[in-house]
Design an enzyme around this catalytic site. Structure first.
Site, PDB file in Angstrom:
ATOM      1  N   HIS A   8      -6.946 -70.259  28.595  1.00  0.00           N
ATOM      2  CA  HIS A   8      -7.413 -69.212  29.496  1.00  0.00           C
ATOM      3  C   HIS A   8      -8.784 -68.709  29.054  1.00  0.00           C
ATOM      4  O   HIS A   8      -9.235 -69.006  27.942  1.00  0.00           O
ATOM      5  CB  HIS A   8      -6.421 -68.048  29.578  1.00  0.00           C
ATOM      6  CG  HIS A   8      -5.964 -67.506  28.256  1.00  0.00           C
ATOM      7  ND1 HIS A   8      -6.823 -67.020  27.314  1.00  0.00           N
ATOM      8  CD2 HIS A   8      -4.726 -67.379  27.733  1.00  0.00           C
ATOM      9  CE1 HIS A   8      -6.132 -66.612  26.273  1.00  0.00           C
ATOM     10  NE2 HIS A   8      -4.854 -66.827  26.489  1.00  0.00           N
TER      11      HIS A   8
HETATM   12  P1  TYD Z   1      -0.262 -65.620  26.341  1.00  0.00           P
HETATM   13  O1  TYD Z   1      -1.515 -64.970  26.820  1.00  0.00           O
HETATM   14  O2  TYD Z   1       0.308 -66.720  27.166  1.00  0.00           O
HETATM   15  O3  TYD Z   1      -0.458 -66.152  24.851  1.00  0.00           O
HETATM   16  P2  TYD Z   1      -1.457 -67.270  24.320  1.00  0.00           P
HETATM   17  O4  TYD Z   1      -2.684 -67.174  25.128  1.00  0.00           O
HETATM   18  O5  TYD Z   1      -1.723 -66.896  22.928  1.00  0.00           O
HETATM   19  O6  TYD Z   1      -0.769 -68.572  24.416  1.00  0.00           O
HETATM   20  O7  TYD Z   1       0.806 -64.483  26.114  1.00  0.00           O
HETATM   21  C1  TYD Z   1       2.183 -64.753  25.918  1.00  0.00           C
HETATM   22  C2  TYD Z   1       2.969 -63.592  26.525  1.00  0.00           C
HETATM   23  O8  TYD Z   1       2.707 -62.368  25.838  1.00  0.00           O
HETATM   24  C3  TYD Z   1       2.637 -63.369  27.988  1.00  0.00           C
HETATM   25  O9  TYD Z   1       3.849 -63.068  28.656  1.00  0.00           O
HETATM   26  C4  TYD Z   1       1.761 -62.142  27.989  1.00  0.00           C
HETATM   27  C5  TYD Z   1       2.207 -61.394  26.751  1.00  0.00           C
HETATM   28  N1  TYD Z   1       1.124 -60.646  26.083  1.00  0.00           N
HETATM   29  C6  TYD Z   1       1.140 -59.255  26.097  1.00  0.00           C
HETATM   30  O10 TYD Z   1       2.036 -58.609  26.675  1.00  0.00           O
HETATM   31  N2  TYD Z   1       0.135 -58.584  25.461  1.00  0.00           N
HETATM   32  C7  TYD Z   1      -0.865 -59.248  24.809  1.00  0.00           C
HETATM   33  O11 TYD Z   1      -1.768 -58.596  24.234  1.00  0.00           O
HETATM   34  C8  TYD Z   1      -0.870 -60.682  24.826  1.00  0.00           C
HETATM   35  C9  TYD Z   1      -1.969 -61.460  24.138  1.00  0.00           C
HETATM   36  C10 TYD Z   1       0.145 -61.341  25.458  1.00  0.00           C
END
Ligand code: TYD
Length: 142
Positions: free
Chosen positions: A51
């Protein structure tokens, strides 16, 4: 933009008792820290991230273990190895990022400039490319 992605080496305040690394917002890194999260327990074949963010800047530090971060600005790509607890990578906003090749003991600490807002995440690569192209058309290639 990709040239703004930079490794940062933090001083290790080491003595006979061990090491201590300090990361102060707006001093050791170029933003005030609003949010901290960390990623662990990801298998070696998992790709996380995938992302870009409209507003958030990040510093990623493997405080334990190792991982790789591939950054992409729509034109160029670069791979960074995070393999020491006093090394971080700074990521500006609007950079596409993949985190992968996690070692089994990897703990990837993420410092962010913004509170969490799902709306500021761009999770589709084609959308990201369109946004970058539109932005370049508007303000030129920064
Ligand atoms: P995600 O953004 O998919 O993690 P990564 O990019 O590291 O693979 O986040 C995983 C889950 O956690 C998603 O459901 C969103 C949640 N999340 C939060 O609630 N707060 C946060 O600060 C972050 C980074 C993720």
């Amino acid at each position: 933009m990709i040239e703004q992605c930079k490794l940062i080496e933090f001083p290790q305040n080491g003595d006979e008792r061990g090491h201590l690394v300090v990361v102060e917002g707006n001093q050791d890194i170029p933003f005030a820290i609003q949010r901290v999260f960390y990623i662990y327990g990801s298998d070696a074949d998992v790709i996380r991230g995938r992302h870009a963010n409209y507003r958030s800047e990040f510093v990623l530090i493997n405080v334990a273990g190792t991982s790789k971060v591939k950054v992409d600005d729509g034109a160029n790509q670069k791979v960074f190895h995070l393999d020491r607890p006093h090394i971080g990578i700074y990521l500006p906003k609007l950079i596409w990022k993949d985190m992968y090749a996690f070692s089994s003991d990897s703990v990837l600490l993420c410092l962010a400039s913004e509170h969490y807002d799902a709306e500021e995440y761009i999770r589709d690569y084609n959308t990201y490319i369109r946004i970058i192209r539109d932005r370049e058309a508007l303000i030129g290639n920064p």
